[in-house]
Design a protein around this motif. Structure first.
Motif, PDB file in Angstrom:
ATOM      1  N   MET A  41       0.828  -1.209   0.000  1.00 35.14           N
ATOM      2  CA  MET A  41       0.000   0.000   0.000  1.00 35.14           C
ATOM      3  C   MET A  41       0.859   1.254   0.000  1.00 35.14           C
ATOM      4  N   ARG A  42       1.864   1.268   0.842  1.00 35.19           N
ATOM      5  CA  ARG A  42       2.734   2.437   0.916  1.00 35.19           C
ATOM      6  C   ARG A  42       3.534   2.601  -0.375  1.00 35.19           C
ATOM      7  N   TYR A  43       3.942   1.491  -0.964  1.00 36.04           N
ATOM      8  CA  TYR A  43       4.674   1.532  -2.232  1.00 36.04           C
ATOM      9  C   TYR A  43       3.808   2.178  -3.318  1.00 36.04           C
ATOM     10  N   ALA A  44       2.544   1.797  -3.348  1.00 33.43           N
ATOM     11  CA  ALA A  44       1.643   2.305  -4.385  1.00 33.43           C
ATOM     12  C   ALA A  44       1.360   3.795  -4.220  1.00 33.43           C
ATOM     13  N   VAL A  45       1.304   4.264  -2.991  1.00 30.22           N
ATOM     14  CA  VAL A  45       0.883   5.637  -2.722  1.00 30.22           C
ATOM     15  C   VAL A  45       2.052   6.608  -2.627  1.00 30.22           C
ATOM     16  N   LEU A  46       3.138   6.186  -1.993  1.00 31.73           N
ATOM     17  CA  LEU A  46       4.199   7.119  -1.623  1.00 31.73           C
ATOM     18  C   LEU A  46       5.320   7.236  -2.645  1.00 31.73           C
ATOM     19  N   ALA A  84      -7.273  11.843   0.747  1.00 36.93           N
ATOM     20  CA  ALA A  84      -8.345  10.967   0.267  1.00 36.93           C
ATOM     21  C   ALA A  84      -8.320  10.843  -1.244  1.00 36.93           C
ATOM     22  N   VAL A  85      -8.142  11.961  -1.922  1.00 36.07           N
ATOM     23  CA  VAL A  85      -8.080  11.949  -3.387  1.00 36.07           C
ATOM     24  C   VAL A  85      -6.868  11.156  -3.863  1.00 36.07           C
ATOM     25  N   GLU A  86      -5.730  11.358  -3.232  1.00 32.01           N
ATOM     26  CA  GLU A  86      -4.515  10.657  -3.649  1.00 32.01           C
ATOM     27  C   GLU A  86      -4.628   9.152  -3.423  1.00 32.01           C
ATOM     28  N   LEU A  87      -5.297   8.746  -2.362  1.00 33.62           N
ATOM     29  CA  LEU A  87      -5.476   7.315  -2.094  1.00 33.62           C
ATOM     30  C   LEU A  87      -6.353   6.661  -3.157  1.00 33.62           C
ATOM     31  N   ILE A  88      -7.439   7.326  -3.542  1.00 32.19           N
ATOM     32  CA  ILE A  88      -8.283   6.795  -4.608  1.00 32.19           C
ATOM     33  C   ILE A  88      -7.525   6.767  -5.930  1.00 32.19           C
ATOM     34  N   HIS A  89      -6.797   7.818  -6.204  1.00 28.81           N
ATOM     35  CA  HIS A  89      -6.015   7.870  -7.449  1.00 28.81           C
ATOM     36  C   HIS A  89      -4.978   6.752  -7.489  1.00 28.81           C
ATOM     37  N   ALA A  90      -4.294   6.530  -6.373  1.00 30.67           N
ATOM     38  CA  ALA A  90      -3.273   5.479  -6.328  1.00 30.67           C
ATOM     39  C   ALA A  90      -3.883   4.102  -6.546  1.00 30.67           C
ATOM     40  N   TYR A  91      -5.029   3.843  -5.908  1.00 28.58           N
ATOM     41  CA  TYR A  91      -5.683   2.548  -6.117  1.00 28.58           C
ATOM     42  C   TYR A  91      -6.029   2.360  -7.580  1.00 28.58           C
ATOM     43  N   SER A  92      -6.516   3.424  -8.233  1.00 27.49           N
ATOM     44  CA  SER A  92      -6.917   3.298  -9.640  1.00 27.49           C
ATOM     45  C   SER A  92      -5.722   3.011 -10.535  1.00 27.49           C
ATOM     46  N   LEU A  93      -4.561   3.577 -10.211  1.00 23.58           N
ATOM     47  CA  LEU A  93      -3.359   3.326 -11.008  1.00 23.58           C
ATOM     48  C   LEU A  93      -2.896   1.878 -10.860  1.00 23.58           C
ATOM     49  N   VAL A  94      -2.957   1.352  -9.643  1.00 23.19           N
ATOM     50  CA  VAL A  94      -2.580  -0.046  -9.426  1.00 23.19           C
ATOM     51  C   VAL A  94      -3.467  -0.967 -10.267  1.00 23.19           C
ATOM     52  N   THR A 113       3.126  -1.830  -9.076  1.00 23.87           N
ATOM     53  CA  THR A 113       2.929  -2.540  -7.816  1.00 23.87           C
ATOM     54  C   THR A 113       2.823  -4.045  -8.021  1.00 23.87           C
ATOM     55  N   HIS A 114       2.162  -4.485  -9.090  1.00 23.09           N
ATOM     56  CA  HIS A 114       2.024  -5.933  -9.293  1.00 23.09           C
ATOM     57  C   HIS A 114       3.334  -6.572  -9.747  1.00 23.09           C
ATOM     58  N   ILE A 115       4.204  -5.812 -10.387  1.00 24.01           N
ATOM     59  CA  ILE A 115       5.538  -6.328 -10.723  1.00 24.01           C
ATOM     60  C   ILE A 115       6.356  -6.486  -9.444  1.00 24.01           C
ATOM     61  N   GLN A 116       6.203  -5.559  -8.533  1.00 20.74           N
ATOM     62  CA  GLN A 116       6.981  -5.557  -7.294  1.00 20.74           C
ATOM     63  C   GLN A 116       6.464  -6.578  -6.271  1.00 20.74           C
ATOM     64  N   TYR A 117       5.129  -6.743  -6.207  1.00 19.40           N
ATOM     65  CA  TYR A 117       4.551  -7.560  -5.132  1.00 19.40           C
ATOM     66  C   TYR A 117       3.684  -8.718  -5.623  1.00 19.40           C
ATOM     67  N   ALA A 128      -7.525  -2.064  -0.374  1.00 19.67           N
ATOM     68  CA  ALA A 128      -7.423  -1.518   0.981  1.00 19.67           C
ATOM     69  C   ALA A 128      -7.270   0.004   0.984  1.00 19.67           C
ATOM     70  N   LEU A 129      -6.801   0.567  -0.121  1.00 23.03           N
ATOM     71  CA  LEU A 129      -6.644   2.018  -0.189  1.00 23.03           C
ATOM     72  C   LEU A 129      -7.989   2.733  -0.261  1.00 23.03           C
ATOM     73  N   GLN A 130      -9.003   2.061  -0.811  1.00 23.78           N
ATOM     74  CA  GLN A 130     -10.299   2.722  -0.986  1.00 23.78           C
ATOM     75  C   GLN A 130     -10.963   3.083   0.347  1.00 23.78           C
ATOM     76  N   PRO A 131     -11.151   2.147   1.279  1.00 23.05           N
ATOM     77  CA  PRO A 131     -11.761   2.545   2.560  1.00 23.05           C
ATOM     78  C   PRO A 131     -10.898   3.520   3.345  1.00 23.05           C
ATOM     79  N   LEU A 132      -9.591   3.432   3.175  1.00 24.02           N
ATOM     80  CA  LEU A 132      -8.704   4.365   3.864  1.00 24.02           C
ATOM     81  C   LEU A 132      -8.958   5.799   3.402  1.00 24.02           C
TER      82      LEU A 132
END
Length: 304
Positions: A41-46, A84-94, A113-117, A128-132
């Protein structure tokens, strides 16, 4: 955060730093069970990112205030909304990068993220990023009705009538020749809805009145579509290193774009038309909308 004394580059850097520090603090730590999920999650967002949507939240909030200096509570509320916006955006990119979607192995200049994990962990991390994201909105220190309004704005923008719905239209029309109105509707949902939500959330967090909100909405509609037109132009003209993701992916996947439908020069002209519409929408706001104007300029002139 003094909006009047910093130049745009410094303000944007400070804004990006502010939301990233906020995300670092509020996202689950990598030593909290299940560790690998939280690491993904942190990899995808940060990872490195433009954070344009977050910046639009802050800029919209500033446009709703009489002072160029944010009070600490106001800044924190905007940080919750921007996160909140960045978390939704990050989930959509993954999700976009998964093999079942765009099947890309690079995002923001590093492995997706899927290549890494792995695919399963990437999917779960994005889930998990969506409810967060909605948890962030719930923590804003504003009146309860405004929190409910913010949650509804983000849920509509991210759902079947917004981003996800636009993505469905995109997937369903690979290889098809869309009419301009159909392409525009798709992108208003897929990309524009979340950019509009960013501006609306900033206004909600700042307590904007209805007249001001209407002006900001007109700005957001125009600049949200302009963002996608520029994206299509860059996909056709920029290189992979500049973009931080695979260049030419739309053409490779035979996807309908503004460039494929209108041509490169007409697409550039359309982007500038939308840019001008965005500026007209906020013209009466004066110095308060300084950062929104600068973000519009950044969006239209960006090369990544």
């Amino acid at each position: 955060m003094n909006s009047s004394t910093l130049n745009f580059s410094s303000w944007l850097s400070e804004t990006v730093s502010s939301v990233e520090q906020h995300l670092q603090h509020y996202m689950p730590a990598v030593d909290v069970l299940p560790e690998v999920l939280h690491e993904a999650m942190r990899y995808a967002v940060l990872g490195p990112g433009k954070r344009i949507r977050a910046a639009l939240v802050y800029a919209s909030g500033l446009a709703c205030m009489n002072s160029a200096m944010l009070e600490e509570q106001q800044k924190q509320n905007l940080s919750f909304a921007a996160a909140a916006v960045e978390l939704i955006h990050a989930y959509s990119l993954v999700h976009d990068d998964l093999p079942c979607m765009d099947d890309d192995d690079m995002r923001r200049g590093r492995p997706t993220t899927h290549i890494q994990y792995g695919e399963a962990m990437a999917l779960l991390a994005a889930d998990a990023l969506q409810p967060l994201a909605f948890d962030q909105l719930a923590q804003m220190h504003i009146d309860p009705l405004s929190i409910v309004q913010a949650i509804r704005v983000l849920s509509e923008a991210a759902g079947s009538r917004g981003m996800v719905g636009g993505q469905v239209i995109d997937v369903a029309n690979v290889g098809n020749l869309l009419e301009l109105s159909q392409l525009q509707k798709m992108h208003q949902m897929k990309t524009g809805a979340m950019i509009e939500a960013s501006v609306r959330l900033g206004a909600i967090a700042a307590g904007a009145n209805n007249d001001l909100t209407a002006q900001l909405n007109r700005y957001a509609v125009a600049i949200g579509l302009a963002f996608q037109v520029v994206d299509d132009i860059l996909d056709a003209t920029a290189d992979t290193q500049s973009l931080g993701k695979t260049a030419g992916k739309d053409a490779q996947n035979n996807k309908p774009t503004y460039v494929s439908l209108m041509g490169l020069e007409a697409s550039k002209a359309f982007a500038h038309q939308l840019y001008n519409e965005a500026l007209v929408a906020i013209d009466s706001l004066g110095y308060q909308a300084q950062r929104l104007r600068e973000l519009a300029d950044f969006i239209i002139r960006r090369n990544y």
